[in-house]
Design a protein around this motif. Structure first.
Motif, PDB file in Angstrom:
ATOM      1  N   GLN A 242       5.739  -5.978  -2.933  1.00  0.00           N
ATOM      2  CA  GLN A 242       6.205  -5.198  -4.080  1.00  0.00           C
ATOM      3  C   GLN A 242       5.633  -5.756  -5.383  1.00  0.00           C
ATOM      4  O   GLN A 242       5.192  -5.004  -6.255  1.00  0.00           O
ATOM      5  N   ALA A 243       5.653  -7.076  -5.525  1.00  0.00           N
ATOM      6  CA  ALA A 243       5.173  -7.698  -6.762  1.00  0.00           C
ATOM      7  C   ALA A 243       3.674  -7.452  -6.946  1.00  0.00           C
ATOM      8  O   ALA A 243       3.218  -7.103  -8.048  1.00  0.00           O
ATOM      9  N   GLU A 244       2.906  -7.615  -5.872  1.00  0.00           N
ATOM     10  CA  GLU A 244       1.461  -7.410  -5.980  1.00  0.00           C
ATOM     11  C   GLU A 244       1.120  -5.932  -6.151  1.00  0.00           C
ATOM     12  O   GLU A 244       0.101  -5.594  -6.762  1.00  0.00           O
ATOM     13  N   ALA A 245       1.978  -5.060  -5.642  1.00  0.00           N
ATOM     14  CA  ALA A 245       1.742  -3.622  -5.809  1.00  0.00           C
ATOM     15  C   ALA A 245       1.795  -3.233  -7.275  1.00  0.00           C
ATOM     16  O   ALA A 245       1.021  -2.386  -7.744  1.00  0.00           O
ATOM     17  N   ARG A 246       2.690  -3.850  -8.036  1.00  0.00           N
ATOM     18  CA  ARG A 246       2.819  -3.497  -9.458  1.00  0.00           C
ATOM     19  C   ARG A 246       1.598  -3.951 -10.241  1.00  0.00           C
ATOM     20  O   ARG A 246       1.210  -3.312 -11.217  1.00  0.00           O
ATOM     21  N   VAL A 247       0.995  -5.046  -9.824  1.00  0.00           N
ATOM     22  CA  VAL A 247      -0.239  -5.505 -10.466  1.00  0.00           C
ATOM     23  C   VAL A 247      -1.409  -4.600 -10.071  1.00  0.00           C
ATOM     24  O   VAL A 247      -2.229  -4.200 -10.897  1.00  0.00           O
ATOM     25  N   TRP A 248      -1.469  -4.255  -8.791  1.00  0.00           N
ATOM     26  CA  TRP A 248      -2.517  -3.370  -8.250  1.00  0.00           C
ATOM     27  C   TRP A 248      -2.465  -1.998  -8.907  1.00  0.00           C
ATOM     28  O   TRP A 248      -3.466  -1.456  -9.381  1.00  0.00           O
ATOM     29  N   ASN A 249      -1.278  -1.390  -8.932  1.00  0.00           N
ATOM     30  CA  ASN A 249      -1.029  -0.118  -9.617  1.00  0.00           C
ATOM     31  C   ASN A 249      -2.012   0.982  -9.216  1.00  0.00           C
ATOM     32  O   ASN A 249      -2.511   1.743 -10.052  1.00  0.00           O
ATOM     33  N   PHE A 250      -2.318   1.056  -7.931  1.00  0.00           N
ATOM     34  CA  PHE A 250      -3.173   2.097  -7.346  1.00  0.00           C
ATOM     35  C   PHE A 250      -4.629   2.016  -7.810  1.00  0.00           C
ATOM     36  O   PHE A 250      -5.363   2.991  -7.703  1.00  0.00           O
ATOM     37  N   GLU A 251      -5.050   0.893  -8.300  1.00  0.00           N
ATOM     38  CA  GLU A 251      -6.431   0.754  -8.765  1.00  0.00           C
ATOM     39  C   GLU A 251      -7.151  -0.334  -7.975  1.00  0.00           C
ATOM     40  O   GLU A 251      -6.681  -1.473  -7.903  1.00  0.00           O
ATOM     41  N   GLY A 252      -8.297   0.019  -7.378  1.00  0.00           N
ATOM     42  CA  GLY A 252      -9.078  -0.953  -6.626  1.00  0.00           C
ATOM     43  C   GLY A 252      -8.536  -1.156  -5.225  1.00  0.00           C
ATOM     44  O   GLY A 252      -7.648  -0.430  -4.767  1.00  0.00           O
ATOM     45  N   PRO A 253      -9.087  -2.148  -4.515  1.00  0.00           N
ATOM     46  CA  PRO A 253      -8.655  -2.410  -3.132  1.00  0.00           C
ATOM     47  C   PRO A 253      -7.186  -2.800  -3.084  1.00  0.00           C
ATOM     48  O   PRO A 253      -6.655  -3.431  -4.001  1.00  0.00           O
ATOM     49  N   GLU A 254      -6.529  -2.417  -1.994  1.00  0.00           N
ATOM     50  CA  GLU A 254      -5.133  -2.799  -1.824  1.00  0.00           C
ATOM     51  C   GLU A 254      -5.011  -4.311  -1.669  1.00  0.00           C
ATOM     52  O   GLU A 254      -5.882  -4.962  -1.094  1.00  0.00           O
ATOM     53  N   PRO A 255      -3.920  -4.903  -2.139  1.00  0.00           N
ATOM     54  CA  PRO A 255      -3.686  -6.330  -1.926  1.00  0.00           C
ATOM     55  C   PRO A 255      -3.666  -6.665  -0.435  1.00  0.00           C
ATOM     56  O   PRO A 255      -3.154  -5.884   0.384  1.00  0.00           O
ATOM     57  N   ALA A 256      -4.204  -7.822  -0.085  1.00  0.00           N
ATOM     58  CA  ALA A 256      -4.272  -8.226   1.320  1.00  0.00           C
ATOM     59  C   ALA A 256      -2.901  -8.330   1.962  1.00  0.00           C
ATOM     60  O   ALA A 256      -2.753  -8.112   3.169  1.00  0.00           O
ATOM     61  N   ILE A 257      -1.872  -8.616   1.155  1.00  0.00           N
ATOM     62  CA  ILE A 257      -0.527  -8.765   1.701  1.00  0.00           C
ATOM     63  C   ILE A 257      -0.028  -7.464   2.328  1.00  0.00           C
ATOM     64  O   ILE A 257       0.823  -7.481   3.220  1.00  0.00           O
ATOM     65  N   PHE A 258      -0.561  -6.321   1.882  1.00  0.00           N
ATOM     66  CA  PHE A 258      -0.098  -5.045   2.422  1.00  0.00           C
ATOM     67  C   PHE A 258      -0.284  -4.987   3.935  1.00  0.00           C
ATOM     68  O   PHE A 258       0.633  -4.614   4.675  1.00  0.00           O
ATOM     69  N   ALA A 259      -1.476  -5.307   4.419  1.00  0.00           N
ATOM     70  CA  ALA A 259      -1.765  -5.201   5.849  1.00  0.00           C
ATOM     71  C   ALA A 259      -0.894  -6.163   6.651  1.00  0.00           C
ATOM     72  O   ALA A 259      -0.366  -5.811   7.720  1.00  0.00           O
ATOM     73  N   LYS A 260      -0.740  -7.371   6.138  1.00  0.00           N
ATOM     74  CA  LYS A 260       0.077  -8.368   6.829  1.00  0.00           C
ATOM     75  C   LYS A 260       1.536  -7.934   6.888  1.00  0.00           C
ATOM     76  O   LYS A 260       2.180  -7.991   7.950  1.00  0.00           O
TER      77      LYS A 260
END
Length: 372
Positions: A54-72
């Motif tokens: 959740q925390a990394e998603a807010r930084v990502w904000n739908f821009e660029g590659p998804e954070p690696a934590i998503f897959a894990k």
């Protein structure tokens, strides 16, 4: 289609460390039977993994590659929820062969409705339906929100079809509505005929839970005790209620972090909890004013209904008779999970799960992806 046993799964945005698992016998139109319901805890490492996502998603904000934590996190969550399904099904004396479909909502890590200027909405739920199908061997419906977003809708709320079915069992005719109090609040109103309206009312438990955690006082305001001991800052509340979302026309939806605990910055523990609770309750009142007919009664589901201070403020500040959904024989903790069992059956039949008056899609449309 004859009614089938469907399993619904839900993990809310407040991240309480549990998986809601509910069985429903349904054809996606009628509720034939309520099956078992259970709250199954995640293994200890999964919750911090989801919090990180959740925390990394807010930084990502739908821009660029998804954070690696998503897959894990997605794989861990999917395996844990698959095990929870099997546990509850087998605990009821059934096998997976008895289950027609699993409605796998997944974990929302970021949601954004359509923006002014024509910017399309975006949403991301962690959940691998193909992996769950491989593990359980039954059909899995997942990724419920993306097709709605792609069609220009809000992607939320999706509970309206199920809420309308529940209201039908209560003989509703526009004078009552369902309010779900999770991380965010959402309301569904149905006129008893053809018109159904649903939208997010504003924050519910999320800012208050985050406030309590940040102050080192536990996971939530249990029993509403902290808020009950405080005094609402009425002047601050008036300012908070000027937020443009609250007066905007529906359809509309929120992300769990659109309203945060910072609304109570500088306040004591008690007064902050009281003010955040009063704000969430007052948001509901403003939402009811937007409906085609203001309901006199609210059937309340979700974790917020366990907070007597929140419920009392709903009655006072939203000016409505707010009662727990349990008082009419529904399972207030199970409604969200049951909803995705119901919607999964609708998806199998190609029936609509979102509507112009609920998410803002141009026409009623089905959604979700089917694995298996």
């Amino acid at each position: 289609m004859k009614p089938i046993w469907s399993v619904g799964l839900m993990t809310g945005t407040v991240l309480d460390g549990n998986i809601d698992v509910a069985l429903l016998k349904t054809d996606g139109e009628r509720i034939e039977a309520f099956g078992p319901y259970a709250l199954v805890p995640y293994d200890a490492p999964i919750r911090p993994m989801l919090e990180q996502a959740q925390a990394e998603a807010r930084v990502w904000n739908f821009e660029g590659p998804e954070p690696a934590i998503f897959a894990k996190a997605e794989e861990a969550l999917t395996r844990a929820q698959s095990a929870a399904v099997r546990q509850v099904v087998e605990g009821a004396g059934m096998t997976m062969a008895d289950i027609g479909v699993v409605g796998f909502h997944g974990q929302t890590v970021l949601h954004r409705g359509p923006q002014k200027g024509g910017l399309r909405g975006e949403t991301r739920q962690l959940g691998d339906g193909a992996l769950m199908h491989a593990i359980l061997g039954t059909k899995v419906v997942y990724d419920f929100r993306t097709s709605d977003i792609r069609a220009g809708g809000q992607g939320a709320p999706l509970a309206a079809a199920y809420h309308a079915a529940l209201l039908g069992t209560a003989g509703a005719s526009g004078d009552s509505a369902i309010l779900n109090l999770g991380g965010v609040g959402n309301v569904t109103w149905w006129d008893g005929k053809s018109d159904v309206v649903a939208f997010d009312t504003g924050p519910a438990n999320a800012p208050l839970n985050d406030f309590v955690r940040a102050r080192g006082l536990g996971e939530m305001d249990r029993g509403g005790a902290l808020a009950a001991a405080g005094t609402v800052d009425e002047a601050r509340l008036v300012r908070l209620l000027e937020h443009p979302y609250l007066s905007a026309a529906y359809p509309k939806s929120l992300d769990r972090f659109d309203f945060t605990a910072s609304m109570a910055d500088g306040m004591t523990n008690e007064d902050g909890a009281a003010t955040l609770t009063a704000f969430s309750a007052s948001c509901v009142g403003k939402a009811l004013d937007l409906l085609p007919q203001r309901p006199k009664k609210l059937f309340v589901s979700g974790g917020g209904r366990h907070n007597p201070t929140f419920m009392a403020m709903l009655r006072q500040r939203a000016a409505v008779d707010a009662v727990s959904a349990d008082t009419i024989g529904w399972r207030g903790d199970a409604v969200e999970a049951e909803c995705f069992a119901f919607l999964a059956a609708r998806v199998l039949r190609g029936m609509p799960i979102s509507f112009p008056s609920t998410t803002g899609v141009p026409q009623p449309m089905s959604g979700g992806r089917i694995a298996g």
